[in-house]
Design an enzyme around this catalytic site. Structure first.
Site, PDB file in Angstrom:
ATOM      1  N   LYS A  83      15.176 -23.160 -12.986  1.00 23.44           N
ATOM      2  CA  LYS A  83      15.875 -22.026 -12.366  1.00 23.44           C
ATOM      3  C   LYS A  83      16.299 -21.067 -13.480  1.00 23.44           C
ATOM      4  CE  LYS A  83      18.981 -21.603  -8.417  1.00 23.44           C
ATOM      5  NZ  LYS A  83      20.179 -22.178  -7.778  1.00 23.44           N
TER       6      LYS A  83
HETATM    7  O1  G3P Z   1      21.979 -21.299  -4.178  1.00 24.98           O
HETATM    8  C1  G3P Z   1      22.916 -20.425  -4.681  1.00 24.98           C
HETATM    9  C2  G3P Z   1      24.255 -20.806  -4.192  1.00 24.98           C
HETATM   10  O2  G3P Z   1      24.631 -22.004  -4.764  1.00 24.98           O
HETATM   11  C3  G3P Z   1      25.321 -19.801  -4.361  1.00 24.98           C
HETATM   12  O3  G3P Z   1      26.151 -19.970  -3.295  1.00 24.98           O
HETATM   13  O4  G3P Z   1      28.191 -19.780  -1.972  1.00 24.98           O
HETATM   14  O5  G3P Z   1      28.299 -19.791  -4.490  1.00 24.98           O
HETATM   15  O6  G3P Z   1      27.388 -17.827  -3.276  1.00 24.98           O
HETATM   16  P1  G3P Z   1      27.587 -19.284  -3.267  1.00 24.98           P
END
Ligand code: G3P
Length: 215
Positions: A83
């Site tokens: 990633k």
């Molecule tokens: O896959 C990306 C994710 O982990 C981000 O999620 O909720 O931190 O924006 P969030």
């Protein structure tokens, strides 16, 4: 539609695997930090548990550093996907690694033009963050719609991972739009299975049956 689980928590991964719903895993440095402990050991364990692709994120922000880290991370299992953040250095690193046969997932994508670059260099995956766009008053799912359209226009092979999913409505829309993959937190996966009418209906079935049985 493929489901990835967006977590570095081993228990959650094992539980979701039992449900037969998990095609892969995505992690990020924040999710890894949340677990504590040895991040390399956690990453290796995840790669063992899950057959599908496991995204492990580099911490370096320069090309050389990303490549160096990627070469270590791929040793954790045959299913590792590197990633990489959506930056100029990240694009260079993704292009380079893909040409070496190492799959990459370009993350932190917030615009169609960013996704266009990712498709153009032939990265294996692109991760638009829908929840974080919603947070700033934009429409995350609109971006996904546009990426699906543009990738179709040019026959790009990059798979779209809808990321930063916060609730079941994001999953419903991702499926309607035809995104290849949704990466979903465990608590949202659990919500997908439930409906209040299912609970009410089940309770009624069981109480009706008990009434007759007791008569
Ligand atoms: O896959 C990306 C994710 O982990 C981000 O999620 O909720 O931190 O924006 P969030």
């Amino acid at each position: 539609m493929k489901f990835f689980i967006d977590t570095a928590n081993i228990k959650e991964i094992e539980e979701a695997k039992k449900m037969g719903l998990i095609d892969g895993v995505t992690t990020n440095p924040s999710l890894m930090a949340k677990e504590g402990g040895n991040v390399n050991e956690i990453a290796k364990k995840i790669c063992e548990i899950v057959d599908g692709p496991v995204s492990l994120e580099v911490l370096a922000t320069d090309f050389e550093g990303m490549i160096k880290e990627a070469r270590e991370l791929v040793k954790f299992g045959p299913n590792v996907v590197i990633k990489i953040p959506m930056t100029e250095e990240g694009i260079k690193a993704s292009y380079f690694l893909e040409r070496e046969g190492i799959p990459t997932n370009v993350t932190l994508v917030f615009s169609l033009n960013q996704a266009l670059l990712v498709g153009k260099i032939g990265a294996s995956y692109v991760s638009p963050f829908v929840g974080r766009l919603d947070d700033i008053g934009e429409r995350g799912m609109k971006l996904v719609e546009e990426i699906v359209q543009v990738y179709k226009n040019y026959n790009f092979k990059t798979e779209i991972i809808v990321a930063s999913i916060r609730h079941p409505e994001h999953v419903r829309q991702a499926a309607l739009i035809g995104a290849h993959i949704a990466t979903i937190p465990f608590k949202v996966i659990k919500k997908l299975a439930s409906h209040p009418l299912t609970d009410i209906g089940l309770e009624k079935f069981l109480s009706d049956f008990q009434k007759v049985k007791g008569a």
